[in-house]
Structure formats: C-alpha cells, structure tokens
Scaffold this motif. Structure first.
Motif: not given
Lengths: 719, 110
Positions: B46-49, B54-58, B71-73, B78-82
């Motif tokens: 639900e909520n990540v801090v 990054g930039e939105p993409g389809e 999203i990255s730390c 480092e990328v951790v997810g989206w």
C-alpha cells in the motif's frame, strides 16, 4: 510643608493637589504652607500647566527623581524648591526611612494607616485607603486593644460591639493590583528574619505566632509558614541567611523589600524606581524594533531618531567559493570567526581562513557525503558527521588536518554533533536505533548513552553554558539536563518534520526549522512559541536556519526556492536574496564576531560570501601609466598595472623592497586611452569583481585605486 | 538535490532494501502476495517510503496493459520494483497508486 501627618504627599500652595486615590489632601488647605515667597508663586502661576502636552507635575517629579539617581542631589533639591513639587511627600519619605531603618511597627502604620475607633471625625483630613475596606482575615494592627490575640476584623462584623464605628485613617494609597496581605506578610517576614539573625529567639517566636500565623490560616498557605518556622532551628546567623537565601539586615534585603513594596504603592505617590531610565529604554526599544537593518549592538544615541542605513547591511555576494564538486550541505564558522568549514556531498570538508578566504585544509577521509560539522569550543578540533554508506563520525585536528578519532560503530547515518563547553566530551546524534544519542569522550568511549525507544536524532544543540541539550527527533523536541542526564521536557508537534535547531547565546531560546515552511523561535524551558517566521519554502529537504547579526538581531534561513531569507528577530522579513540557482540553499551561517559577513551553501556546489561592501575612495584617479589596487584590510597590493617604462622600473623596485608584495604584478603595454577605459570599466563594476574576473581571489571590501607617484602630473592633466 | 534524511518506520517487521537496508515498507502494508516480477515473487504494498520513481511507461503485463514507473531505493539507486500509475482494465483498477516490491530485492530489517 505638610503640617498634617497623614496627608498624601504635599502640594504646592494653590496649584492643585497631587493625585491620590480618592483621598483628600484638603486637610492641607487649612495649614497650606506656602513657604516660598509670593514672587515664586506668581512665577509658578505664570508657567503653563502642561509641558508640550505632558503634565508639568509628572515631568518635574520624574526629573527630580532622575537627578537624584544621577547623583545630582543639590540640583534635585533646587529643582524641587523652584518648582514647588516634591519627589515624595512626608509620609512616603517617612515610610521609606522606617523600612530602611527597620522600624517595622511604624512602617506598617504608615503603610496601612491606623485603626481608629469612636467618633466619626478623627483628626482632620480623612485620608482614605486606596483599597476597598478590609479583606477578611487581616489582622488589626496598631492600636487595637486585642493585639495579642490576633482578632480578625470582618466587614463590620466587629462593628456592632463597639460603641462608635471603626474606620481607617491615614495609610498610603495603594496600586490597583495591591495585595495587602502579601505586603503585610513581607514586612513581618523581614522583621522575623532580622530577629532570628540577631538571635533574639523569643521575640522571633512571638512574631511567628502572633503576626505571621494568622496569614497562613487566612490564605491557606501553610507551606511558607512551615518554611519560616523551620528557620528557628538554624544554629547561627549565617545559617539563617543561607537557608532563607536572604542577604541579611546589613545587606540589601531592606532595600529589596522597599522595592517590592513600592511596586504596590500607588505610582503617583511613590514614583517607581528609575522611571526616567525606563521611559528612555522604551523609546530606544521602539526605535530598535522598527529598525529593519539594525545590525549593531551599540545603544543608539538619544540625540537623533534612530534608523539604520541599509547600505551597512551585507546584501551583496562579493565572493563565491568553488572548491567543492557536489552539493554543499552545511557550513559553519569557527567560534572565534577565523575559519569557515564547509561540507559537501562530495565526501570532503573544506576549511577556509576568513581573512582572504583561502583554502587552508581539505579533509577527504570520509566515504560518503558529510552533512554536519561542529567546531570545538577552542576551535582546535572539528567533528564531522557522514551520511549513508559511511555512517561514521570523525574528530579532526584542524591545524594538521589529521583525523584523530574515528567512530564507525553506527549502522545508520550520523546526523549531528555538539561539544560540551569543556571541550573534552561531545554528544553525537544519529539515526541508529542503538546509539542514537550518546556522550562520547576524546578516547572514543561512550560516556553516557541515552536509551529510549524510537530515538532517531535529526539535530542536537547545546546551550553555551553547557546546561541544556536540545535534541530534535522527527516530530518531537527533547530537552535534557546535561549534568544529570535527565529528560526535562518532551514537546511533541503535529504534522511537522523538524529539520534544524539552534540555541541563542543567552541560552533561553531555540530556533527550530520545520517542514512545511515554518521556522519558530521557542523558549527552551516552556516550549512556548515566541515568534514565527514565514515566506521561505521547505517541504522535502533538510534546510537549516540560524541566528545572525550583532546581538542576534536577525534570523537567516535557506530555502528550496534558491533564495536566502533574512528576518528581523522580532518578525518582519528583511530581504530574500537570490542565490544558488537552481536547487536549494541548504544552510546559511553568520560570522560570529563580524556582523557584516555571512555565508550561504547551496546545491550548485558553491559557497557565497555576503559582505557589506563600500567603496571607500572618494574619487578614483585614472592614471595613464599605472594602476594599483590596495586592500586596506589585507594591507597588501592586489593588482598593479603598469606599462610606462618608468613605472615598470619603479614597480619592480617596489616589489623587491616592499614587504607588501602584490599578489599579482601585471606588466602591460597599453595605449593610455585604452587603459583609462579599462579602469573606468573596473570602477563601474566595482574593483573586486574586476580582480575576481581576472582570477585573482579577493575578499577586500575596501579598495581604492591609488595613483603611483611617477605619473601624478599626467593624472592632474587628465582630471 | 538537497540533503534529505531517510524515513524510518516503526513496526515489528520492516522490509528494507537488500543493498543498503533503507526502510521501504511494513509487513502490515502488504495487500497481496500473488504477484510475479522479473526476479520471481513480488508483493503488492500500500505504502512505500524512501524511494524515487522513474518515468512512466506503458507495459503489457500478464494481467493487461498498465502504465507503470520503476521505483528505486533513494540511497543506493537500485531498482526495487515498480508503481502502478494507471490500469486500463476495470478489474485491475485496485492497483492504481500502489507499489510492487520484488521479494528477491528485499530484506527484513527488524
């Protein structure tokens, strides 16, 4: 003058009575003694009753008091004789003498008047009381027959038993908020303490029982009574003085008692002490709070209305320090103002000396961005705190630039540090849950770790005397007593993220910056908000604010909209200076000893110095042969342009024989007109920038182009 | 840009970046464990801090077309997810504004 004993002050013949609360000095009319000759009366009658809109009597009596306090007693008595106004009437003077001499019964009688029974008209001149009758429980004094038993005089309750009726006669008119019980208590307390000091224990006990005890019963305040009664146990006079924190009959306790009582006596009868000085203080205070650029700590002259000149305020950037390669996060001047330390995201700390802002040290041991530095009280050491990967704090020796202590046991970023005034121990705050707040010493030992849940420290600040430690968590402010390590206060704030704290030099106030867009000046003891400052922006990042200016008259802060904001400490915004575009201005620091200098650090990796700049030359001589730029503060030649052969010869000899070696010596061969144009351009854009444009570091703010002697005749022709 | 301190969470089980242990989210914020990412299992939070987006993409995912951003730390980049910005199908609308963190790139920080 006053033939009547209990009249309220005296009045000059026929000039109207002194103000007193409803009492009648008419009694004096029968004995109206105009001791002055009729000529003086006529002269007085000819003078207007107001002095430029102010009441003549008030002004004259305040002047008489002022002359007495200045030490000109002769002038004061002459003034009072000539004007016919007395500073204090006979009753007040007698009261003052009674208190200072320790005649307590007489003092009470004079202050509160005398209880009279029987016929309605006692001695003429019913001087009334300022108060409204007797508060219940007040003990009758003076001439009551039942003195020993301490009767209570109710509102006429006892009246029925007496043949006549009782009324108050005499006494001084009291101020509106006067608490008669309190005043009586103070008088009797002083009497009691003096008897104890004289070791007259029987009399002291009698006073305690008969005169002090009824108060406790009336006001239900037995605590004070118990405290006083415990003093009977004291062994000696010194012990009494120490236990009661009392200076003794020989000391100034009687004078202090008089001051305290005088605050409750009607001010028109007994003028408050130092009234003239208080009025002048208020005038100056008004000027200073309205003066927007007030950057001095000297008291303004009374001769002219005070308003500071904006040109004296440092509004201009005269220097940009470019040694960092990434965002500059923090900067701090040393305590004596000789050095400036700046820290940056590029893992380094640069130390400059503040005379010419040359880089003195570059400390590079950290492995991640450095977010804070703290100078030791003697400026010999520096603590630096690092973020993220590094998570360490280092103590450096400033002179050698070596790291003398490394504290790397943190697993989370270290955010701030504060030295104790002794310089032996320091407090380090970090976001590590285990060692968030801890006192360390120079050997690297944890002297005292505070253990509490949820401590993640954002900033710490210590009061200059080392008694209080203010700790900023994300949403709470904690105040600790450093000696006992107790937590004294915990202020929780809603909806804010706290970013920085600074303590004022007097140790009473703290300046707290918080998201969003708030800066507050709060009292350390109570947490009460004294002043808020707005206009700047901070919502996401750590933006710091600080006190600044002479006497801490200003508050400066960085901001996320790339401006430096300066406010007066009493509220209004002075200016918002554009700086460090684009990006935030992270921190601003003011020079601790020179109020004309402050510095800001920003995300463009530059540090800007703001200094009061004034071009002190009265005119600029454009010579055709050479131009010399002399720095008054550095006492050196900064730039020397010369092209004529004679001038070149002279300049080389000057270079070799003079102790003032120029930092650059430029030998040019220019046609004279062109050089004159160049010098004109330099004058127009102000010489230091010209020097800076040529890559010469200058910090001068007094420069004057000076003509060299060899071409004086040419110059006089061109002028 | 600017100095910012990390946000620290308070709960009995906190997930953080595997690399630098920066707090990312609480165990209680997990909405669903039924997701798969490039590295295997992933959870919907639900909520990540402490992240930067990054930039939105389809992208075309197993459940349909979505607009997502990586999203990255904040600290180690480092990328951790989206993060889901927009879901085109009505049944996937519940994901909008929520975050996916890949289990492989997380660690537990208590």
């Amino acid at each position: 003058m006053g033939a009547i004993k209990y009249a309220n002050g005296s009045s000059s013949g026929g000039k109207g009575a002194l103000e007193s609360n409803g009492s009648h000095a008419n009694g004096s009319r029968s004995g109206a003694i105009v001791s002055s000759p009729s000529r003086l009366t006529e002269k007085r009658a000819a003078l207007p009753p107001t002095f430029f809109g102010h009441d003549r009597e008030e002004v004259t009596r305040i002047l008489i008091q002022g002359l007495h306090e200045l030490g000109y007693d002769g002038a004061a008595t002459t003034l009072s004789r000539e004007s016919g106004y007395e500073l204090e009437g006979p009753v007040v003077a007698a009261f003052r003498a009674a208190v200072l001499a320790g005649e307590w019964a007489e003092a009470e009688a004079l202050l509160f008047g005398v209880q009279r029974y029987g016929n309605a008209d006692g001695d003429g001149g019913g001087g009334g009381l300022g108060g409204e009758g007797w508060p219940t429980g007040e003990v009758n004094i003076g001439f009551s027959k039942n003195r020993g038993k301490g009767i209570y005089v109710g509102d006429g309750a006892g009246a029925g038993s007496w043949p006549g009726y009782q009324h108050q006669q005499g006494g001084l008119p009291l101020a509106e908020a006067a608490n008669k019980n309190e005043m009586l208590f103070w008088l009797r307390q002083q009497k009691y303490l003096e008897l104890l000091e004289r070791r007259d224990l029987d009399a002291a006990l009698a006073v305690l029982r008969q005169e002090l005890q009824p108060f406790a019963q009336a006001t239900h305040d037995v605590g004070r009574l118990h405290q006083l009664s415990s003093l009977i146990m004291c062994a000696s006079a010194d012990d009494v003085r120490y236990q009661a924190q009392w200076t003794g009959a020989e000391g100034d306790s009687r004078a202090q008692l008089l001051s305290a009582l005088s605050r409750y006596i009607s001010p028109s009868v007994m003028i408050p002490e130092h009234r003239l000085a208080i009025l002048l203080d208020q005038v100056k205070g008004g000027w200073i709070s309205n003066c927007l650029y007030h950057n001095t700590s000297t008291s303004p002259s009374l001769y002219v209305d005070h308003m500071c000149d904006p040109d004296e305020f440092p509004l201009q950037t005269i220097l940009e320090l470019r040694d960092h390669t990434d965002e500059v996060w923090f900067l701090a001047f040393s305590n004596n103002g000789d050095y400036l330390a700046t820290t940056s995201k590029d893992h380094t700390i640069c130390i400059y000396e503040t005379r010419s802002y040359k880089l003195v040290q570059r400390l590079e041991d950290h492995e991640s961005g450095v977010c804070y530095v703290a100078w030791s009280p003697d400026d010999s050491k520096l603590i630096s705190c690092a973020q993220a990967r590094d998570n360490s704090a280092r103590v450096w020796d400033v002179r050698t630039g070596r790291c003398i202590l490394l504290l790397s046991s943190f697993t989370y970023p270290v955010t701030s540090a504060a030295w104790a005034p002794s310089g032996e121990t320091f407090v380090i705050g970090s976001q590590d849950a285990d060692a968030a707040l801890c006192v360390w010493n120079l050997d690297g030992d944890k002297v005292f770790p505070w253990r509490e849940d949820g401590l993640r420290v954002h900033d710490v600040a210590m009061t200059p005397d080392g008694s209080r430690l203010v700790v900023l968590l994300e949403t709470r402010i904690l105040v600790f007593d450093l000696a006992s390590k107790d937590k004294l206060a915990d202020f929780a704030l809603d909806n804010v993220k706290l970013t920085s704290v600074n303590v004022s030099r007097n140790g009473r106030y703290m300046l707290v910056s918080m998201n969003d867009n708030k800066i507050r000046l709060m009292e350390i003891e109570t947490g009460e908000v004294v002043q808020t400052y707005d206009g700047h922006r901070q919502t996401q990042f750590i933006i710091r604010s600080a006190f600044g200016g002479a006497d801490e008259n200003f508050i400066v802060s960085g901001s996320e909209d790339s401006r430096v904001y300066v406010w007066r400490t009493n509220g209004p915004l002075v200016t918002a200076l554009d700086a460090h575009k684009p990006g935030c201005v992270n921190a601003v620091a003011w020079h601790p000893t020179d109020p004309r200098v402050f510095a800001s650090a920003g995300d463009d990796s530059r540090v800007r110095m703001y200094v009061t700049f004034f071009f002190s030359s009265s005119y600029c001589l454009f010579c055709c042969e050479s131009c010399l730029v002399w720095d008054f503060s550095l006492k050196r030649v900064l730039l020397f342009l010369c092209y004529a052969p004679i001038a070149i010869f002279l300049s080389c000899s000057l270079y070799s024989i003079s102790q003032y070696s120029p930092s650059s010596l430029v030998l040019w061969n220019f046609p004279s007109v062109l050089l004159a144009l160049v010098c004109l351009w330099a004058f127009l854009i102000r010489a230091p920038n010209f020097a800076d444009a040529f890559g010469i570091r200058t910090s001068s703010y007094e420069t004057v182009p000076v003509l060299d002697l060899s071409s004086i005749y040419l110059a006089s022709i061109t002028l | 840009m600017g100095l910012a301190y990390n946000i620290y969470l308070n709960s009995h089980r906190i997930y953080g970046c595997k690399n630098c242990k920066t707090h990312l989210s609480n165990h209680d914020d997990i909405m669903s464990r039924n997701f798969r990412g490039q590295h295997g299992k992933a959870y919907l939070f639900e909520n990540v801090v402490n992240i930067t987006a990054g930039e939105p993409g389809e992208r075309n995912m197993t459940t349909g077309r979505h607009v997502v951003r990586d999203i990255s730390c904040r600290q180690c980049k480092e990328v951790v997810g989206w993060k889901y910005d927009k879901a085109y199908e009505a049944s996937e609308k519940y994901k909008e504004g929520k975050f996916i963190l890949e289990a492989e790139l997380l660690c537990t920080v208590t």
